[in-house]
Write a protein that holds these residues in place. Structure first.
Motif, PDB file in Angstrom:
ATOM      1  N   ARG A 144       0.840  -1.184   0.000  1.00 36.60           N
ATOM      2  CA  ARG A 144       0.000   0.000   0.000  1.00 36.60           C
ATOM      3  C   ARG A 144       0.882   1.244   0.000  1.00 36.60           C
ATOM      4  NH1 ARG A 144      -2.331   0.928   4.435  1.00 36.60           N
ATOM      5  NH2 ARG A 144      -4.004   2.224   3.596  1.00 36.60           N
ATOM      6  N   TRP A 145       0.354   2.321  -0.611  1.00 37.72           N
ATOM      7  CA  TRP A 145       1.102   3.560  -0.743  1.00 37.72           C
ATOM      8  C   TRP A 145       0.251   4.716  -0.219  1.00 37.72           C
ATOM      9  CZ3 TRP A 145       6.054   3.011  -2.341  1.00 37.72           C
ATOM     10  CH2 TRP A 145       6.378   1.819  -3.000  1.00 37.72           C
ATOM     11  N   PRO A 146       0.892   5.754   0.328  1.00 43.01           N
ATOM     12  CA  PRO A 146       0.113   6.860   0.909  1.00 43.01           C
ATOM     13  C   PRO A 146      -0.709   7.637  -0.107  1.00 43.01           C
ATOM     14  CG  PRO A 146       2.472   7.352   0.914  1.00 43.01           C
ATOM     15  CD  PRO A 146       2.333   5.908   0.556  1.00 43.01           C
ATOM     16  N   ASP A 147      -0.293   7.656  -1.371  1.00 36.24           N
ATOM     17  CA  ASP A 147      -1.003   8.437  -2.387  1.00 36.24           C
ATOM     18  C   ASP A 147      -1.789   7.555  -3.347  1.00 36.24           C
ATOM     19  OD1 ASP A 147       1.193   7.272  -3.526  1.00 36.24           O
ATOM     20  OD2 ASP A 147       1.832   9.042  -4.649  1.00 36.24           O
ATOM     21  N   GLU A 148      -2.094   6.332  -2.929  1.00 42.77           N
ATOM     22  CA  GLU A 148      -2.785   5.405  -3.820  1.00 42.77           C
ATOM     23  C   GLU A 148      -4.249   5.820  -3.969  1.00 42.77           C
ATOM     24  OE1 GLU A 148      -1.801   0.839  -4.553  1.00 42.77           O
ATOM     25  OE2 GLU A 148      -2.583   1.266  -2.565  1.00 42.77           O
ATOM     26  N   ASP A 149      -4.680   6.078  -5.202  1.00 41.81           N
ATOM     27  CA  ASP A 149      -6.050   6.547  -5.414  1.00 41.81           C
ATOM     28  C   ASP A 149      -6.714   5.874  -6.612  1.00 41.81           C
ATOM     29  OD1 ASP A 149      -4.657   7.708  -7.478  1.00 41.81           O
ATOM     30  OD2 ASP A 149      -5.127   9.777  -6.940  1.00 41.81           O
ATOM     31  N   ASP A 150      -6.171   4.747  -7.070  1.00 42.40           N
ATOM     32  CA  ASP A 150      -6.730   4.082  -8.245  1.00 42.40           C
ATOM     33  C   ASP A 150      -8.177   3.653  -8.018  1.00 42.40           C
ATOM     34  OD1 ASP A 150      -4.338   4.443  -9.480  1.00 42.40           O
ATOM     35  OD2 ASP A 150      -3.658   2.370  -9.303  1.00 42.40           O
ATOM     36  N   ALA A 151      -8.469   3.119  -6.820  1.00 39.68           N
ATOM     37  CA  ALA A 151      -9.828   2.649  -6.548  1.00 39.68           C
ATOM     38  C   ALA A 151     -10.822   3.802  -6.576  1.00 39.68           C
ATOM     39  CB  ALA A 151      -9.872   1.933  -5.201  1.00 39.68           C
ATOM     40  N   LEU A 152     -10.418   4.956  -6.041  1.00 33.61           N
ATOM     41  CA  LEU A 152     -11.298   6.121  -6.065  1.00 33.61           C
ATOM     42  C   LEU A 152     -11.486   6.625  -7.488  1.00 33.61           C
ATOM     43  CD1 LEU A 152      -9.924   8.025  -2.946  1.00 33.61           C
ATOM     44  CD2 LEU A 152     -12.218   7.069  -3.188  1.00 33.61           C
ATOM     45  N   ALA A 153     -10.409   6.666  -8.255  1.00 34.20           N
ATOM     46  CA  ALA A 153     -10.496   7.175  -9.627  1.00 34.20           C
ATOM     47  C   ALA A 153     -11.406   6.304 -10.482  1.00 34.20           C
ATOM     48  CB  ALA A 153      -9.103   7.261 -10.243  1.00 34.20           C
ATOM     49  N   ASP A 154     -11.464   5.014 -10.191  1.00 32.65           N
ATOM     50  CA  ASP A 154     -12.296   4.112 -10.985  1.00 32.65           C
ATOM     51  C   ASP A 154     -13.789   4.391 -10.818  1.00 32.65           C
ATOM     52  OD1 ASP A 154     -10.102   2.860 -12.021  1.00 32.65           O
ATOM     53  OD2 ASP A 154     -10.128   1.187 -10.599  1.00 32.65           O
ATOM     54  N   ARG A 155     -14.159   5.143  -9.778  1.00 29.28           N
ATOM     55  CA  ARG A 155     -15.577   5.443  -9.552  1.00 29.28           C
ATOM     56  C   ARG A 155     -16.107   6.512 -10.508  1.00 29.28           C
ATOM     57  NH1 ARG A 155     -15.711   6.303  -2.978  1.00 29.28           N
ATOM     58  NH2 ARG A 155     -14.709   4.332  -2.359  1.00 29.28           N
ATOM     59  N   TYR A 156     -15.195   7.257 -11.120  1.00 27.55           N
ATOM     60  CA  TYR A 156     -15.600   8.382 -11.957  1.00 27.55           C
ATOM     61  C   TYR A 156     -15.466   8.012 -13.434  1.00 27.55           C
ATOM     62  CZ  TYR A 156     -14.755  11.253  -7.745  1.00 27.55           C
ATOM     63  OH  TYR A 156     -14.759  11.791  -6.485  1.00 27.55           O
ATOM     64  N   ILE A 174     -12.326  14.398  -8.876  1.00 22.19           N
ATOM     65  CA  ILE A 174     -11.335  13.762  -9.733  1.00 22.19           C
ATOM     66  C   ILE A 174     -10.724  14.851 -10.605  1.00 22.19           C
ATOM     67  CG2 ILE A 174     -13.023  13.204 -11.548  1.00 22.19           C
ATOM     68  CD1 ILE A 174     -11.349  10.667 -12.111  1.00 22.19           C
ATOM     69  N   VAL A 175      -9.441  14.715 -10.892  1.00 25.04           N
ATOM     70  CA  VAL A 175      -8.751  15.678 -11.747  1.00 25.04           C
ATOM     71  C   VAL A 175      -7.879  14.898 -12.715  1.00 25.04           C
ATOM     72  CG1 VAL A 175      -6.836  15.971 -10.106  1.00 25.04           C
ATOM     73  CG2 VAL A 175      -7.311  17.769 -11.777  1.00 25.04           C
ATOM     74  N   TRP A 176      -7.779  15.378 -13.940  1.00 27.78           N
ATOM     75  CA  TRP A 176      -6.948  14.709 -14.936  1.00 27.78           C
ATOM     76  C   TRP A 176      -6.505  15.702 -15.996  1.00 27.78           C
ATOM     77  CZ3 TRP A 176     -12.212  14.527 -14.923  1.00 27.78           C
ATOM     78  CH2 TRP A 176     -12.889  14.785 -16.120  1.00 27.78           C
ATOM     79  N   ARG A 177      -5.542  15.265 -16.798  1.00 26.79           N
ATOM     80  CA  ARG A 177      -5.033  16.073 -17.903  1.00 26.79           C
ATOM     81  C   ARG A 177      -5.546  15.477 -19.207  1.00 26.79           C
ATOM     82  NH1 ARG A 177      -0.364  15.235 -20.668  1.00 26.79           N
ATOM     83  NH2 ARG A 177       0.361  13.811 -19.042  1.00 26.79           N
ATOM     84  N   GLN A 178      -6.202  16.308 -20.002  1.00 31.88           N
ATOM     85  CA  GLN A 178      -6.776  15.863 -21.268  1.00 31.88           C
ATOM     86  C   GLN A 178      -5.904  16.344 -22.425  1.00 31.88           C
ATOM     87  OE1 GLN A 178      -9.863  14.221 -20.874  1.00 31.88           O
ATOM     88  NE2 GLN A 178      -9.735  13.456 -22.968  1.00 31.88           N
ATOM     89  N   ASN A 179      -5.486  15.417 -23.272  1.00 31.42           N
ATOM     90  CA  ASN A 179      -4.713  15.765 -24.460  1.00 31.42           C
ATOM     91  C   ASN A 179      -5.686  16.183 -25.559  1.00 31.42           C
ATOM     92  OD1 ASN A 179      -3.040  15.956 -26.669  1.00 31.42           O
ATOM     93  ND2 ASN A 179      -1.963  14.036 -26.278  1.00 31.42           N
TER      94      ASN A 179
END
Length: 290
Positions: A144-156, A174-179
Motif C-alpha cells: 500500500r502507498w500513501p497516495d494510492e487513489d486508483d480505486a477512487l479514480a475508478d468510480r468516476y 477527480i482531476v486529470w489532464r486531457q490531451n
C-alpha cells in the motif's frame, strides 16, 4: 530558511508584476517560508529538462531527485545528498546490468524512498533509501502507498479515456489532464455524478500539475507563475506570490505543505537572489483557505 516578509518583497521585485491564469480578484497565496538550493546540490547538473523528477518525503525535510539516469536523496537540514542508485547510467551503456533510466520515485508508508530503474538489459530494478543512506536493490515493495487513489479514480467516468492522463481522485473530486491534440492540453475536474469542467488550458507545462488530495486542490504552471486552484465548482485560480512563468512545480507534500519547484534562472530567497544556474525553490504554503 528566512522570514517570508522581506523575501516576498524581494521575490516580487525580481519577478515583476504578476498576472493571473484567469481573471480573478482573489489575493495571491503568500508562502509562509521560502528556501532555495542550487539544483546541482540536489541532482546531477547534467539533468535533461524533460527528465527531472522530484518527490518530497512526508514532512518535507527530505527531497528525492532524479535526472533520468540516476537518483539521489537530499537532506534539507544537513544540506547534503547521497546517491540512491549507482551513478554513471548512460555512460555505462556497455554494461548491460547498469542503470539505463529512472522510471519513478515514490515514498512508502514505511518512511523509505523507492526508485524504479530500467537496466540496459531491459530488466527492472528497484532501489531503496531512507534518512540513514542508500539501502541498495530490494526485491519487495510495500503493498500500500500513501497516495494510492486508483480505486477512487475508478468510480468516476472520464470522457475520452484514451486521451486522459495523470488521473487522480479523492472522495470529492477527480482531476486529470486531457490531451486535446497538436500540443494543447486541458486540466479537467469533476465531482461524483457531475459534468467535467475545464480548470485550465495550455501546453505541455500542464504535465507537471500536482494534486493535493487532502485539500482538493491542484497546483500547476501558467504563463504568469504557479497557480493553486480548488476543485470545487467556481473556485478561482490563485497565483502563488513570488513565482514566475518559467517555474516548474515538481512535488508537493500535503502534510507539511512544502512545494518544490524548479527555477531556471535566479535564486529563491535573499541569500541567493541573483545567482547563475538553476535552483530548486521550496515554498511552504499556508493552510487551505488562509
Amino acid at each position: 530558511m528566512r522570514p517570508v516578509a522581506p523575501l516576498l518583497a524581494l521575490l516580487l521585485g525580481l519577478c515583476g508584476p504578476l498576472a493571473w491564469a484567469a481573471p480573478t480578484a482573489t489575493s495571491p497565496v503568500v508562502p509562509e517560508a521560502v528556501q532555495g538550493v542550487a539544483l546541482s546540490a540536489v541532482s546531477d547538473p547534467e539533468a535533461a529538462s524533460g527528465s527531472l523528477r522530484m518527490a518530497l518525503a512526508p514532512g518535507g525535510q527530505m527531497l528525492a531527485a532524479s535526472n533520468g539516469a540516476a537518483a539521489w536523496l537530499y537532506l534539507r537540514e544537513a544540506r547534503r545528498r547521497f546517491a540512491v542508485t549507482p551513478v554513471g547510467g548512460r555512460r555505462d551503456r556497455h554494461d548491460m546490468g547498469a542503470v539505463a533510466s529512472i522510471e519513478g520515485l515514490r515514498w512508502g508508508l514505511d518512511g523509505r524512498l523507492y526508485v524504479w530503474a530500467r537496466l540496459f538489459n531491459g530488466a527492472e530494478q528497484i532501489y531503496a533509501a531512507d534518512r540513514g543512506g542508500a539501502l541498495g536493490p530490494v526485491l519487495r515493495v510495500p503493498e500500500r502507498w500513501p497516495d494510492e487513489d486508483d480505486a477512487l479514480a475508478d468510480r468516476y467516468p472520464v470522457p475520452d479515456p484514451d486521451n486522459a492522463y495523470d488521473i487522480h481522485a479523492n472522495a470529492r473530486h477527480i482531476v486529470w489532464r486531457q490531451n486535446l491534440g497538436h500540443g494543447s492540453m486541458a486540466l479537467m475536474a469533476a465531482e461524483p455524478g457531475g459534468a467535467p469542467r475545464q480548470l485550465a488550458r495550455g501546453g505541455w507545462e500542464l504535465e507537471d500539475a500536482l494534486f493535493d488530495a487532502a485539500a482538493s486542490h491542484v497546483i500547476y504552471a501558467s504563463a504568469e507563475g504557479v497557480v493553486v486552484q480548488g476543485l470545487a465548482p467556481g473556485a478561482p485560480p490563485v497565483m502563488i506570490a513570488g513565482t514566475r512563468g518559467a517555474d516548474q512545480p515538481l512535488s508537493f507534500d500535503a502534510a507539511s505543505r512544502w512545494l518544490a519547484l524548479r527555477r531556471a534562472r535566479g535564486g529563491c530567497d535573499a541569500a541567493v537572489a541573483n545567482p547563475s544556474g538553476e535552483h530548486v525553490c521550496l515554498l511552504r504554503l499556508p493552510p487551505a483557505g488562509k
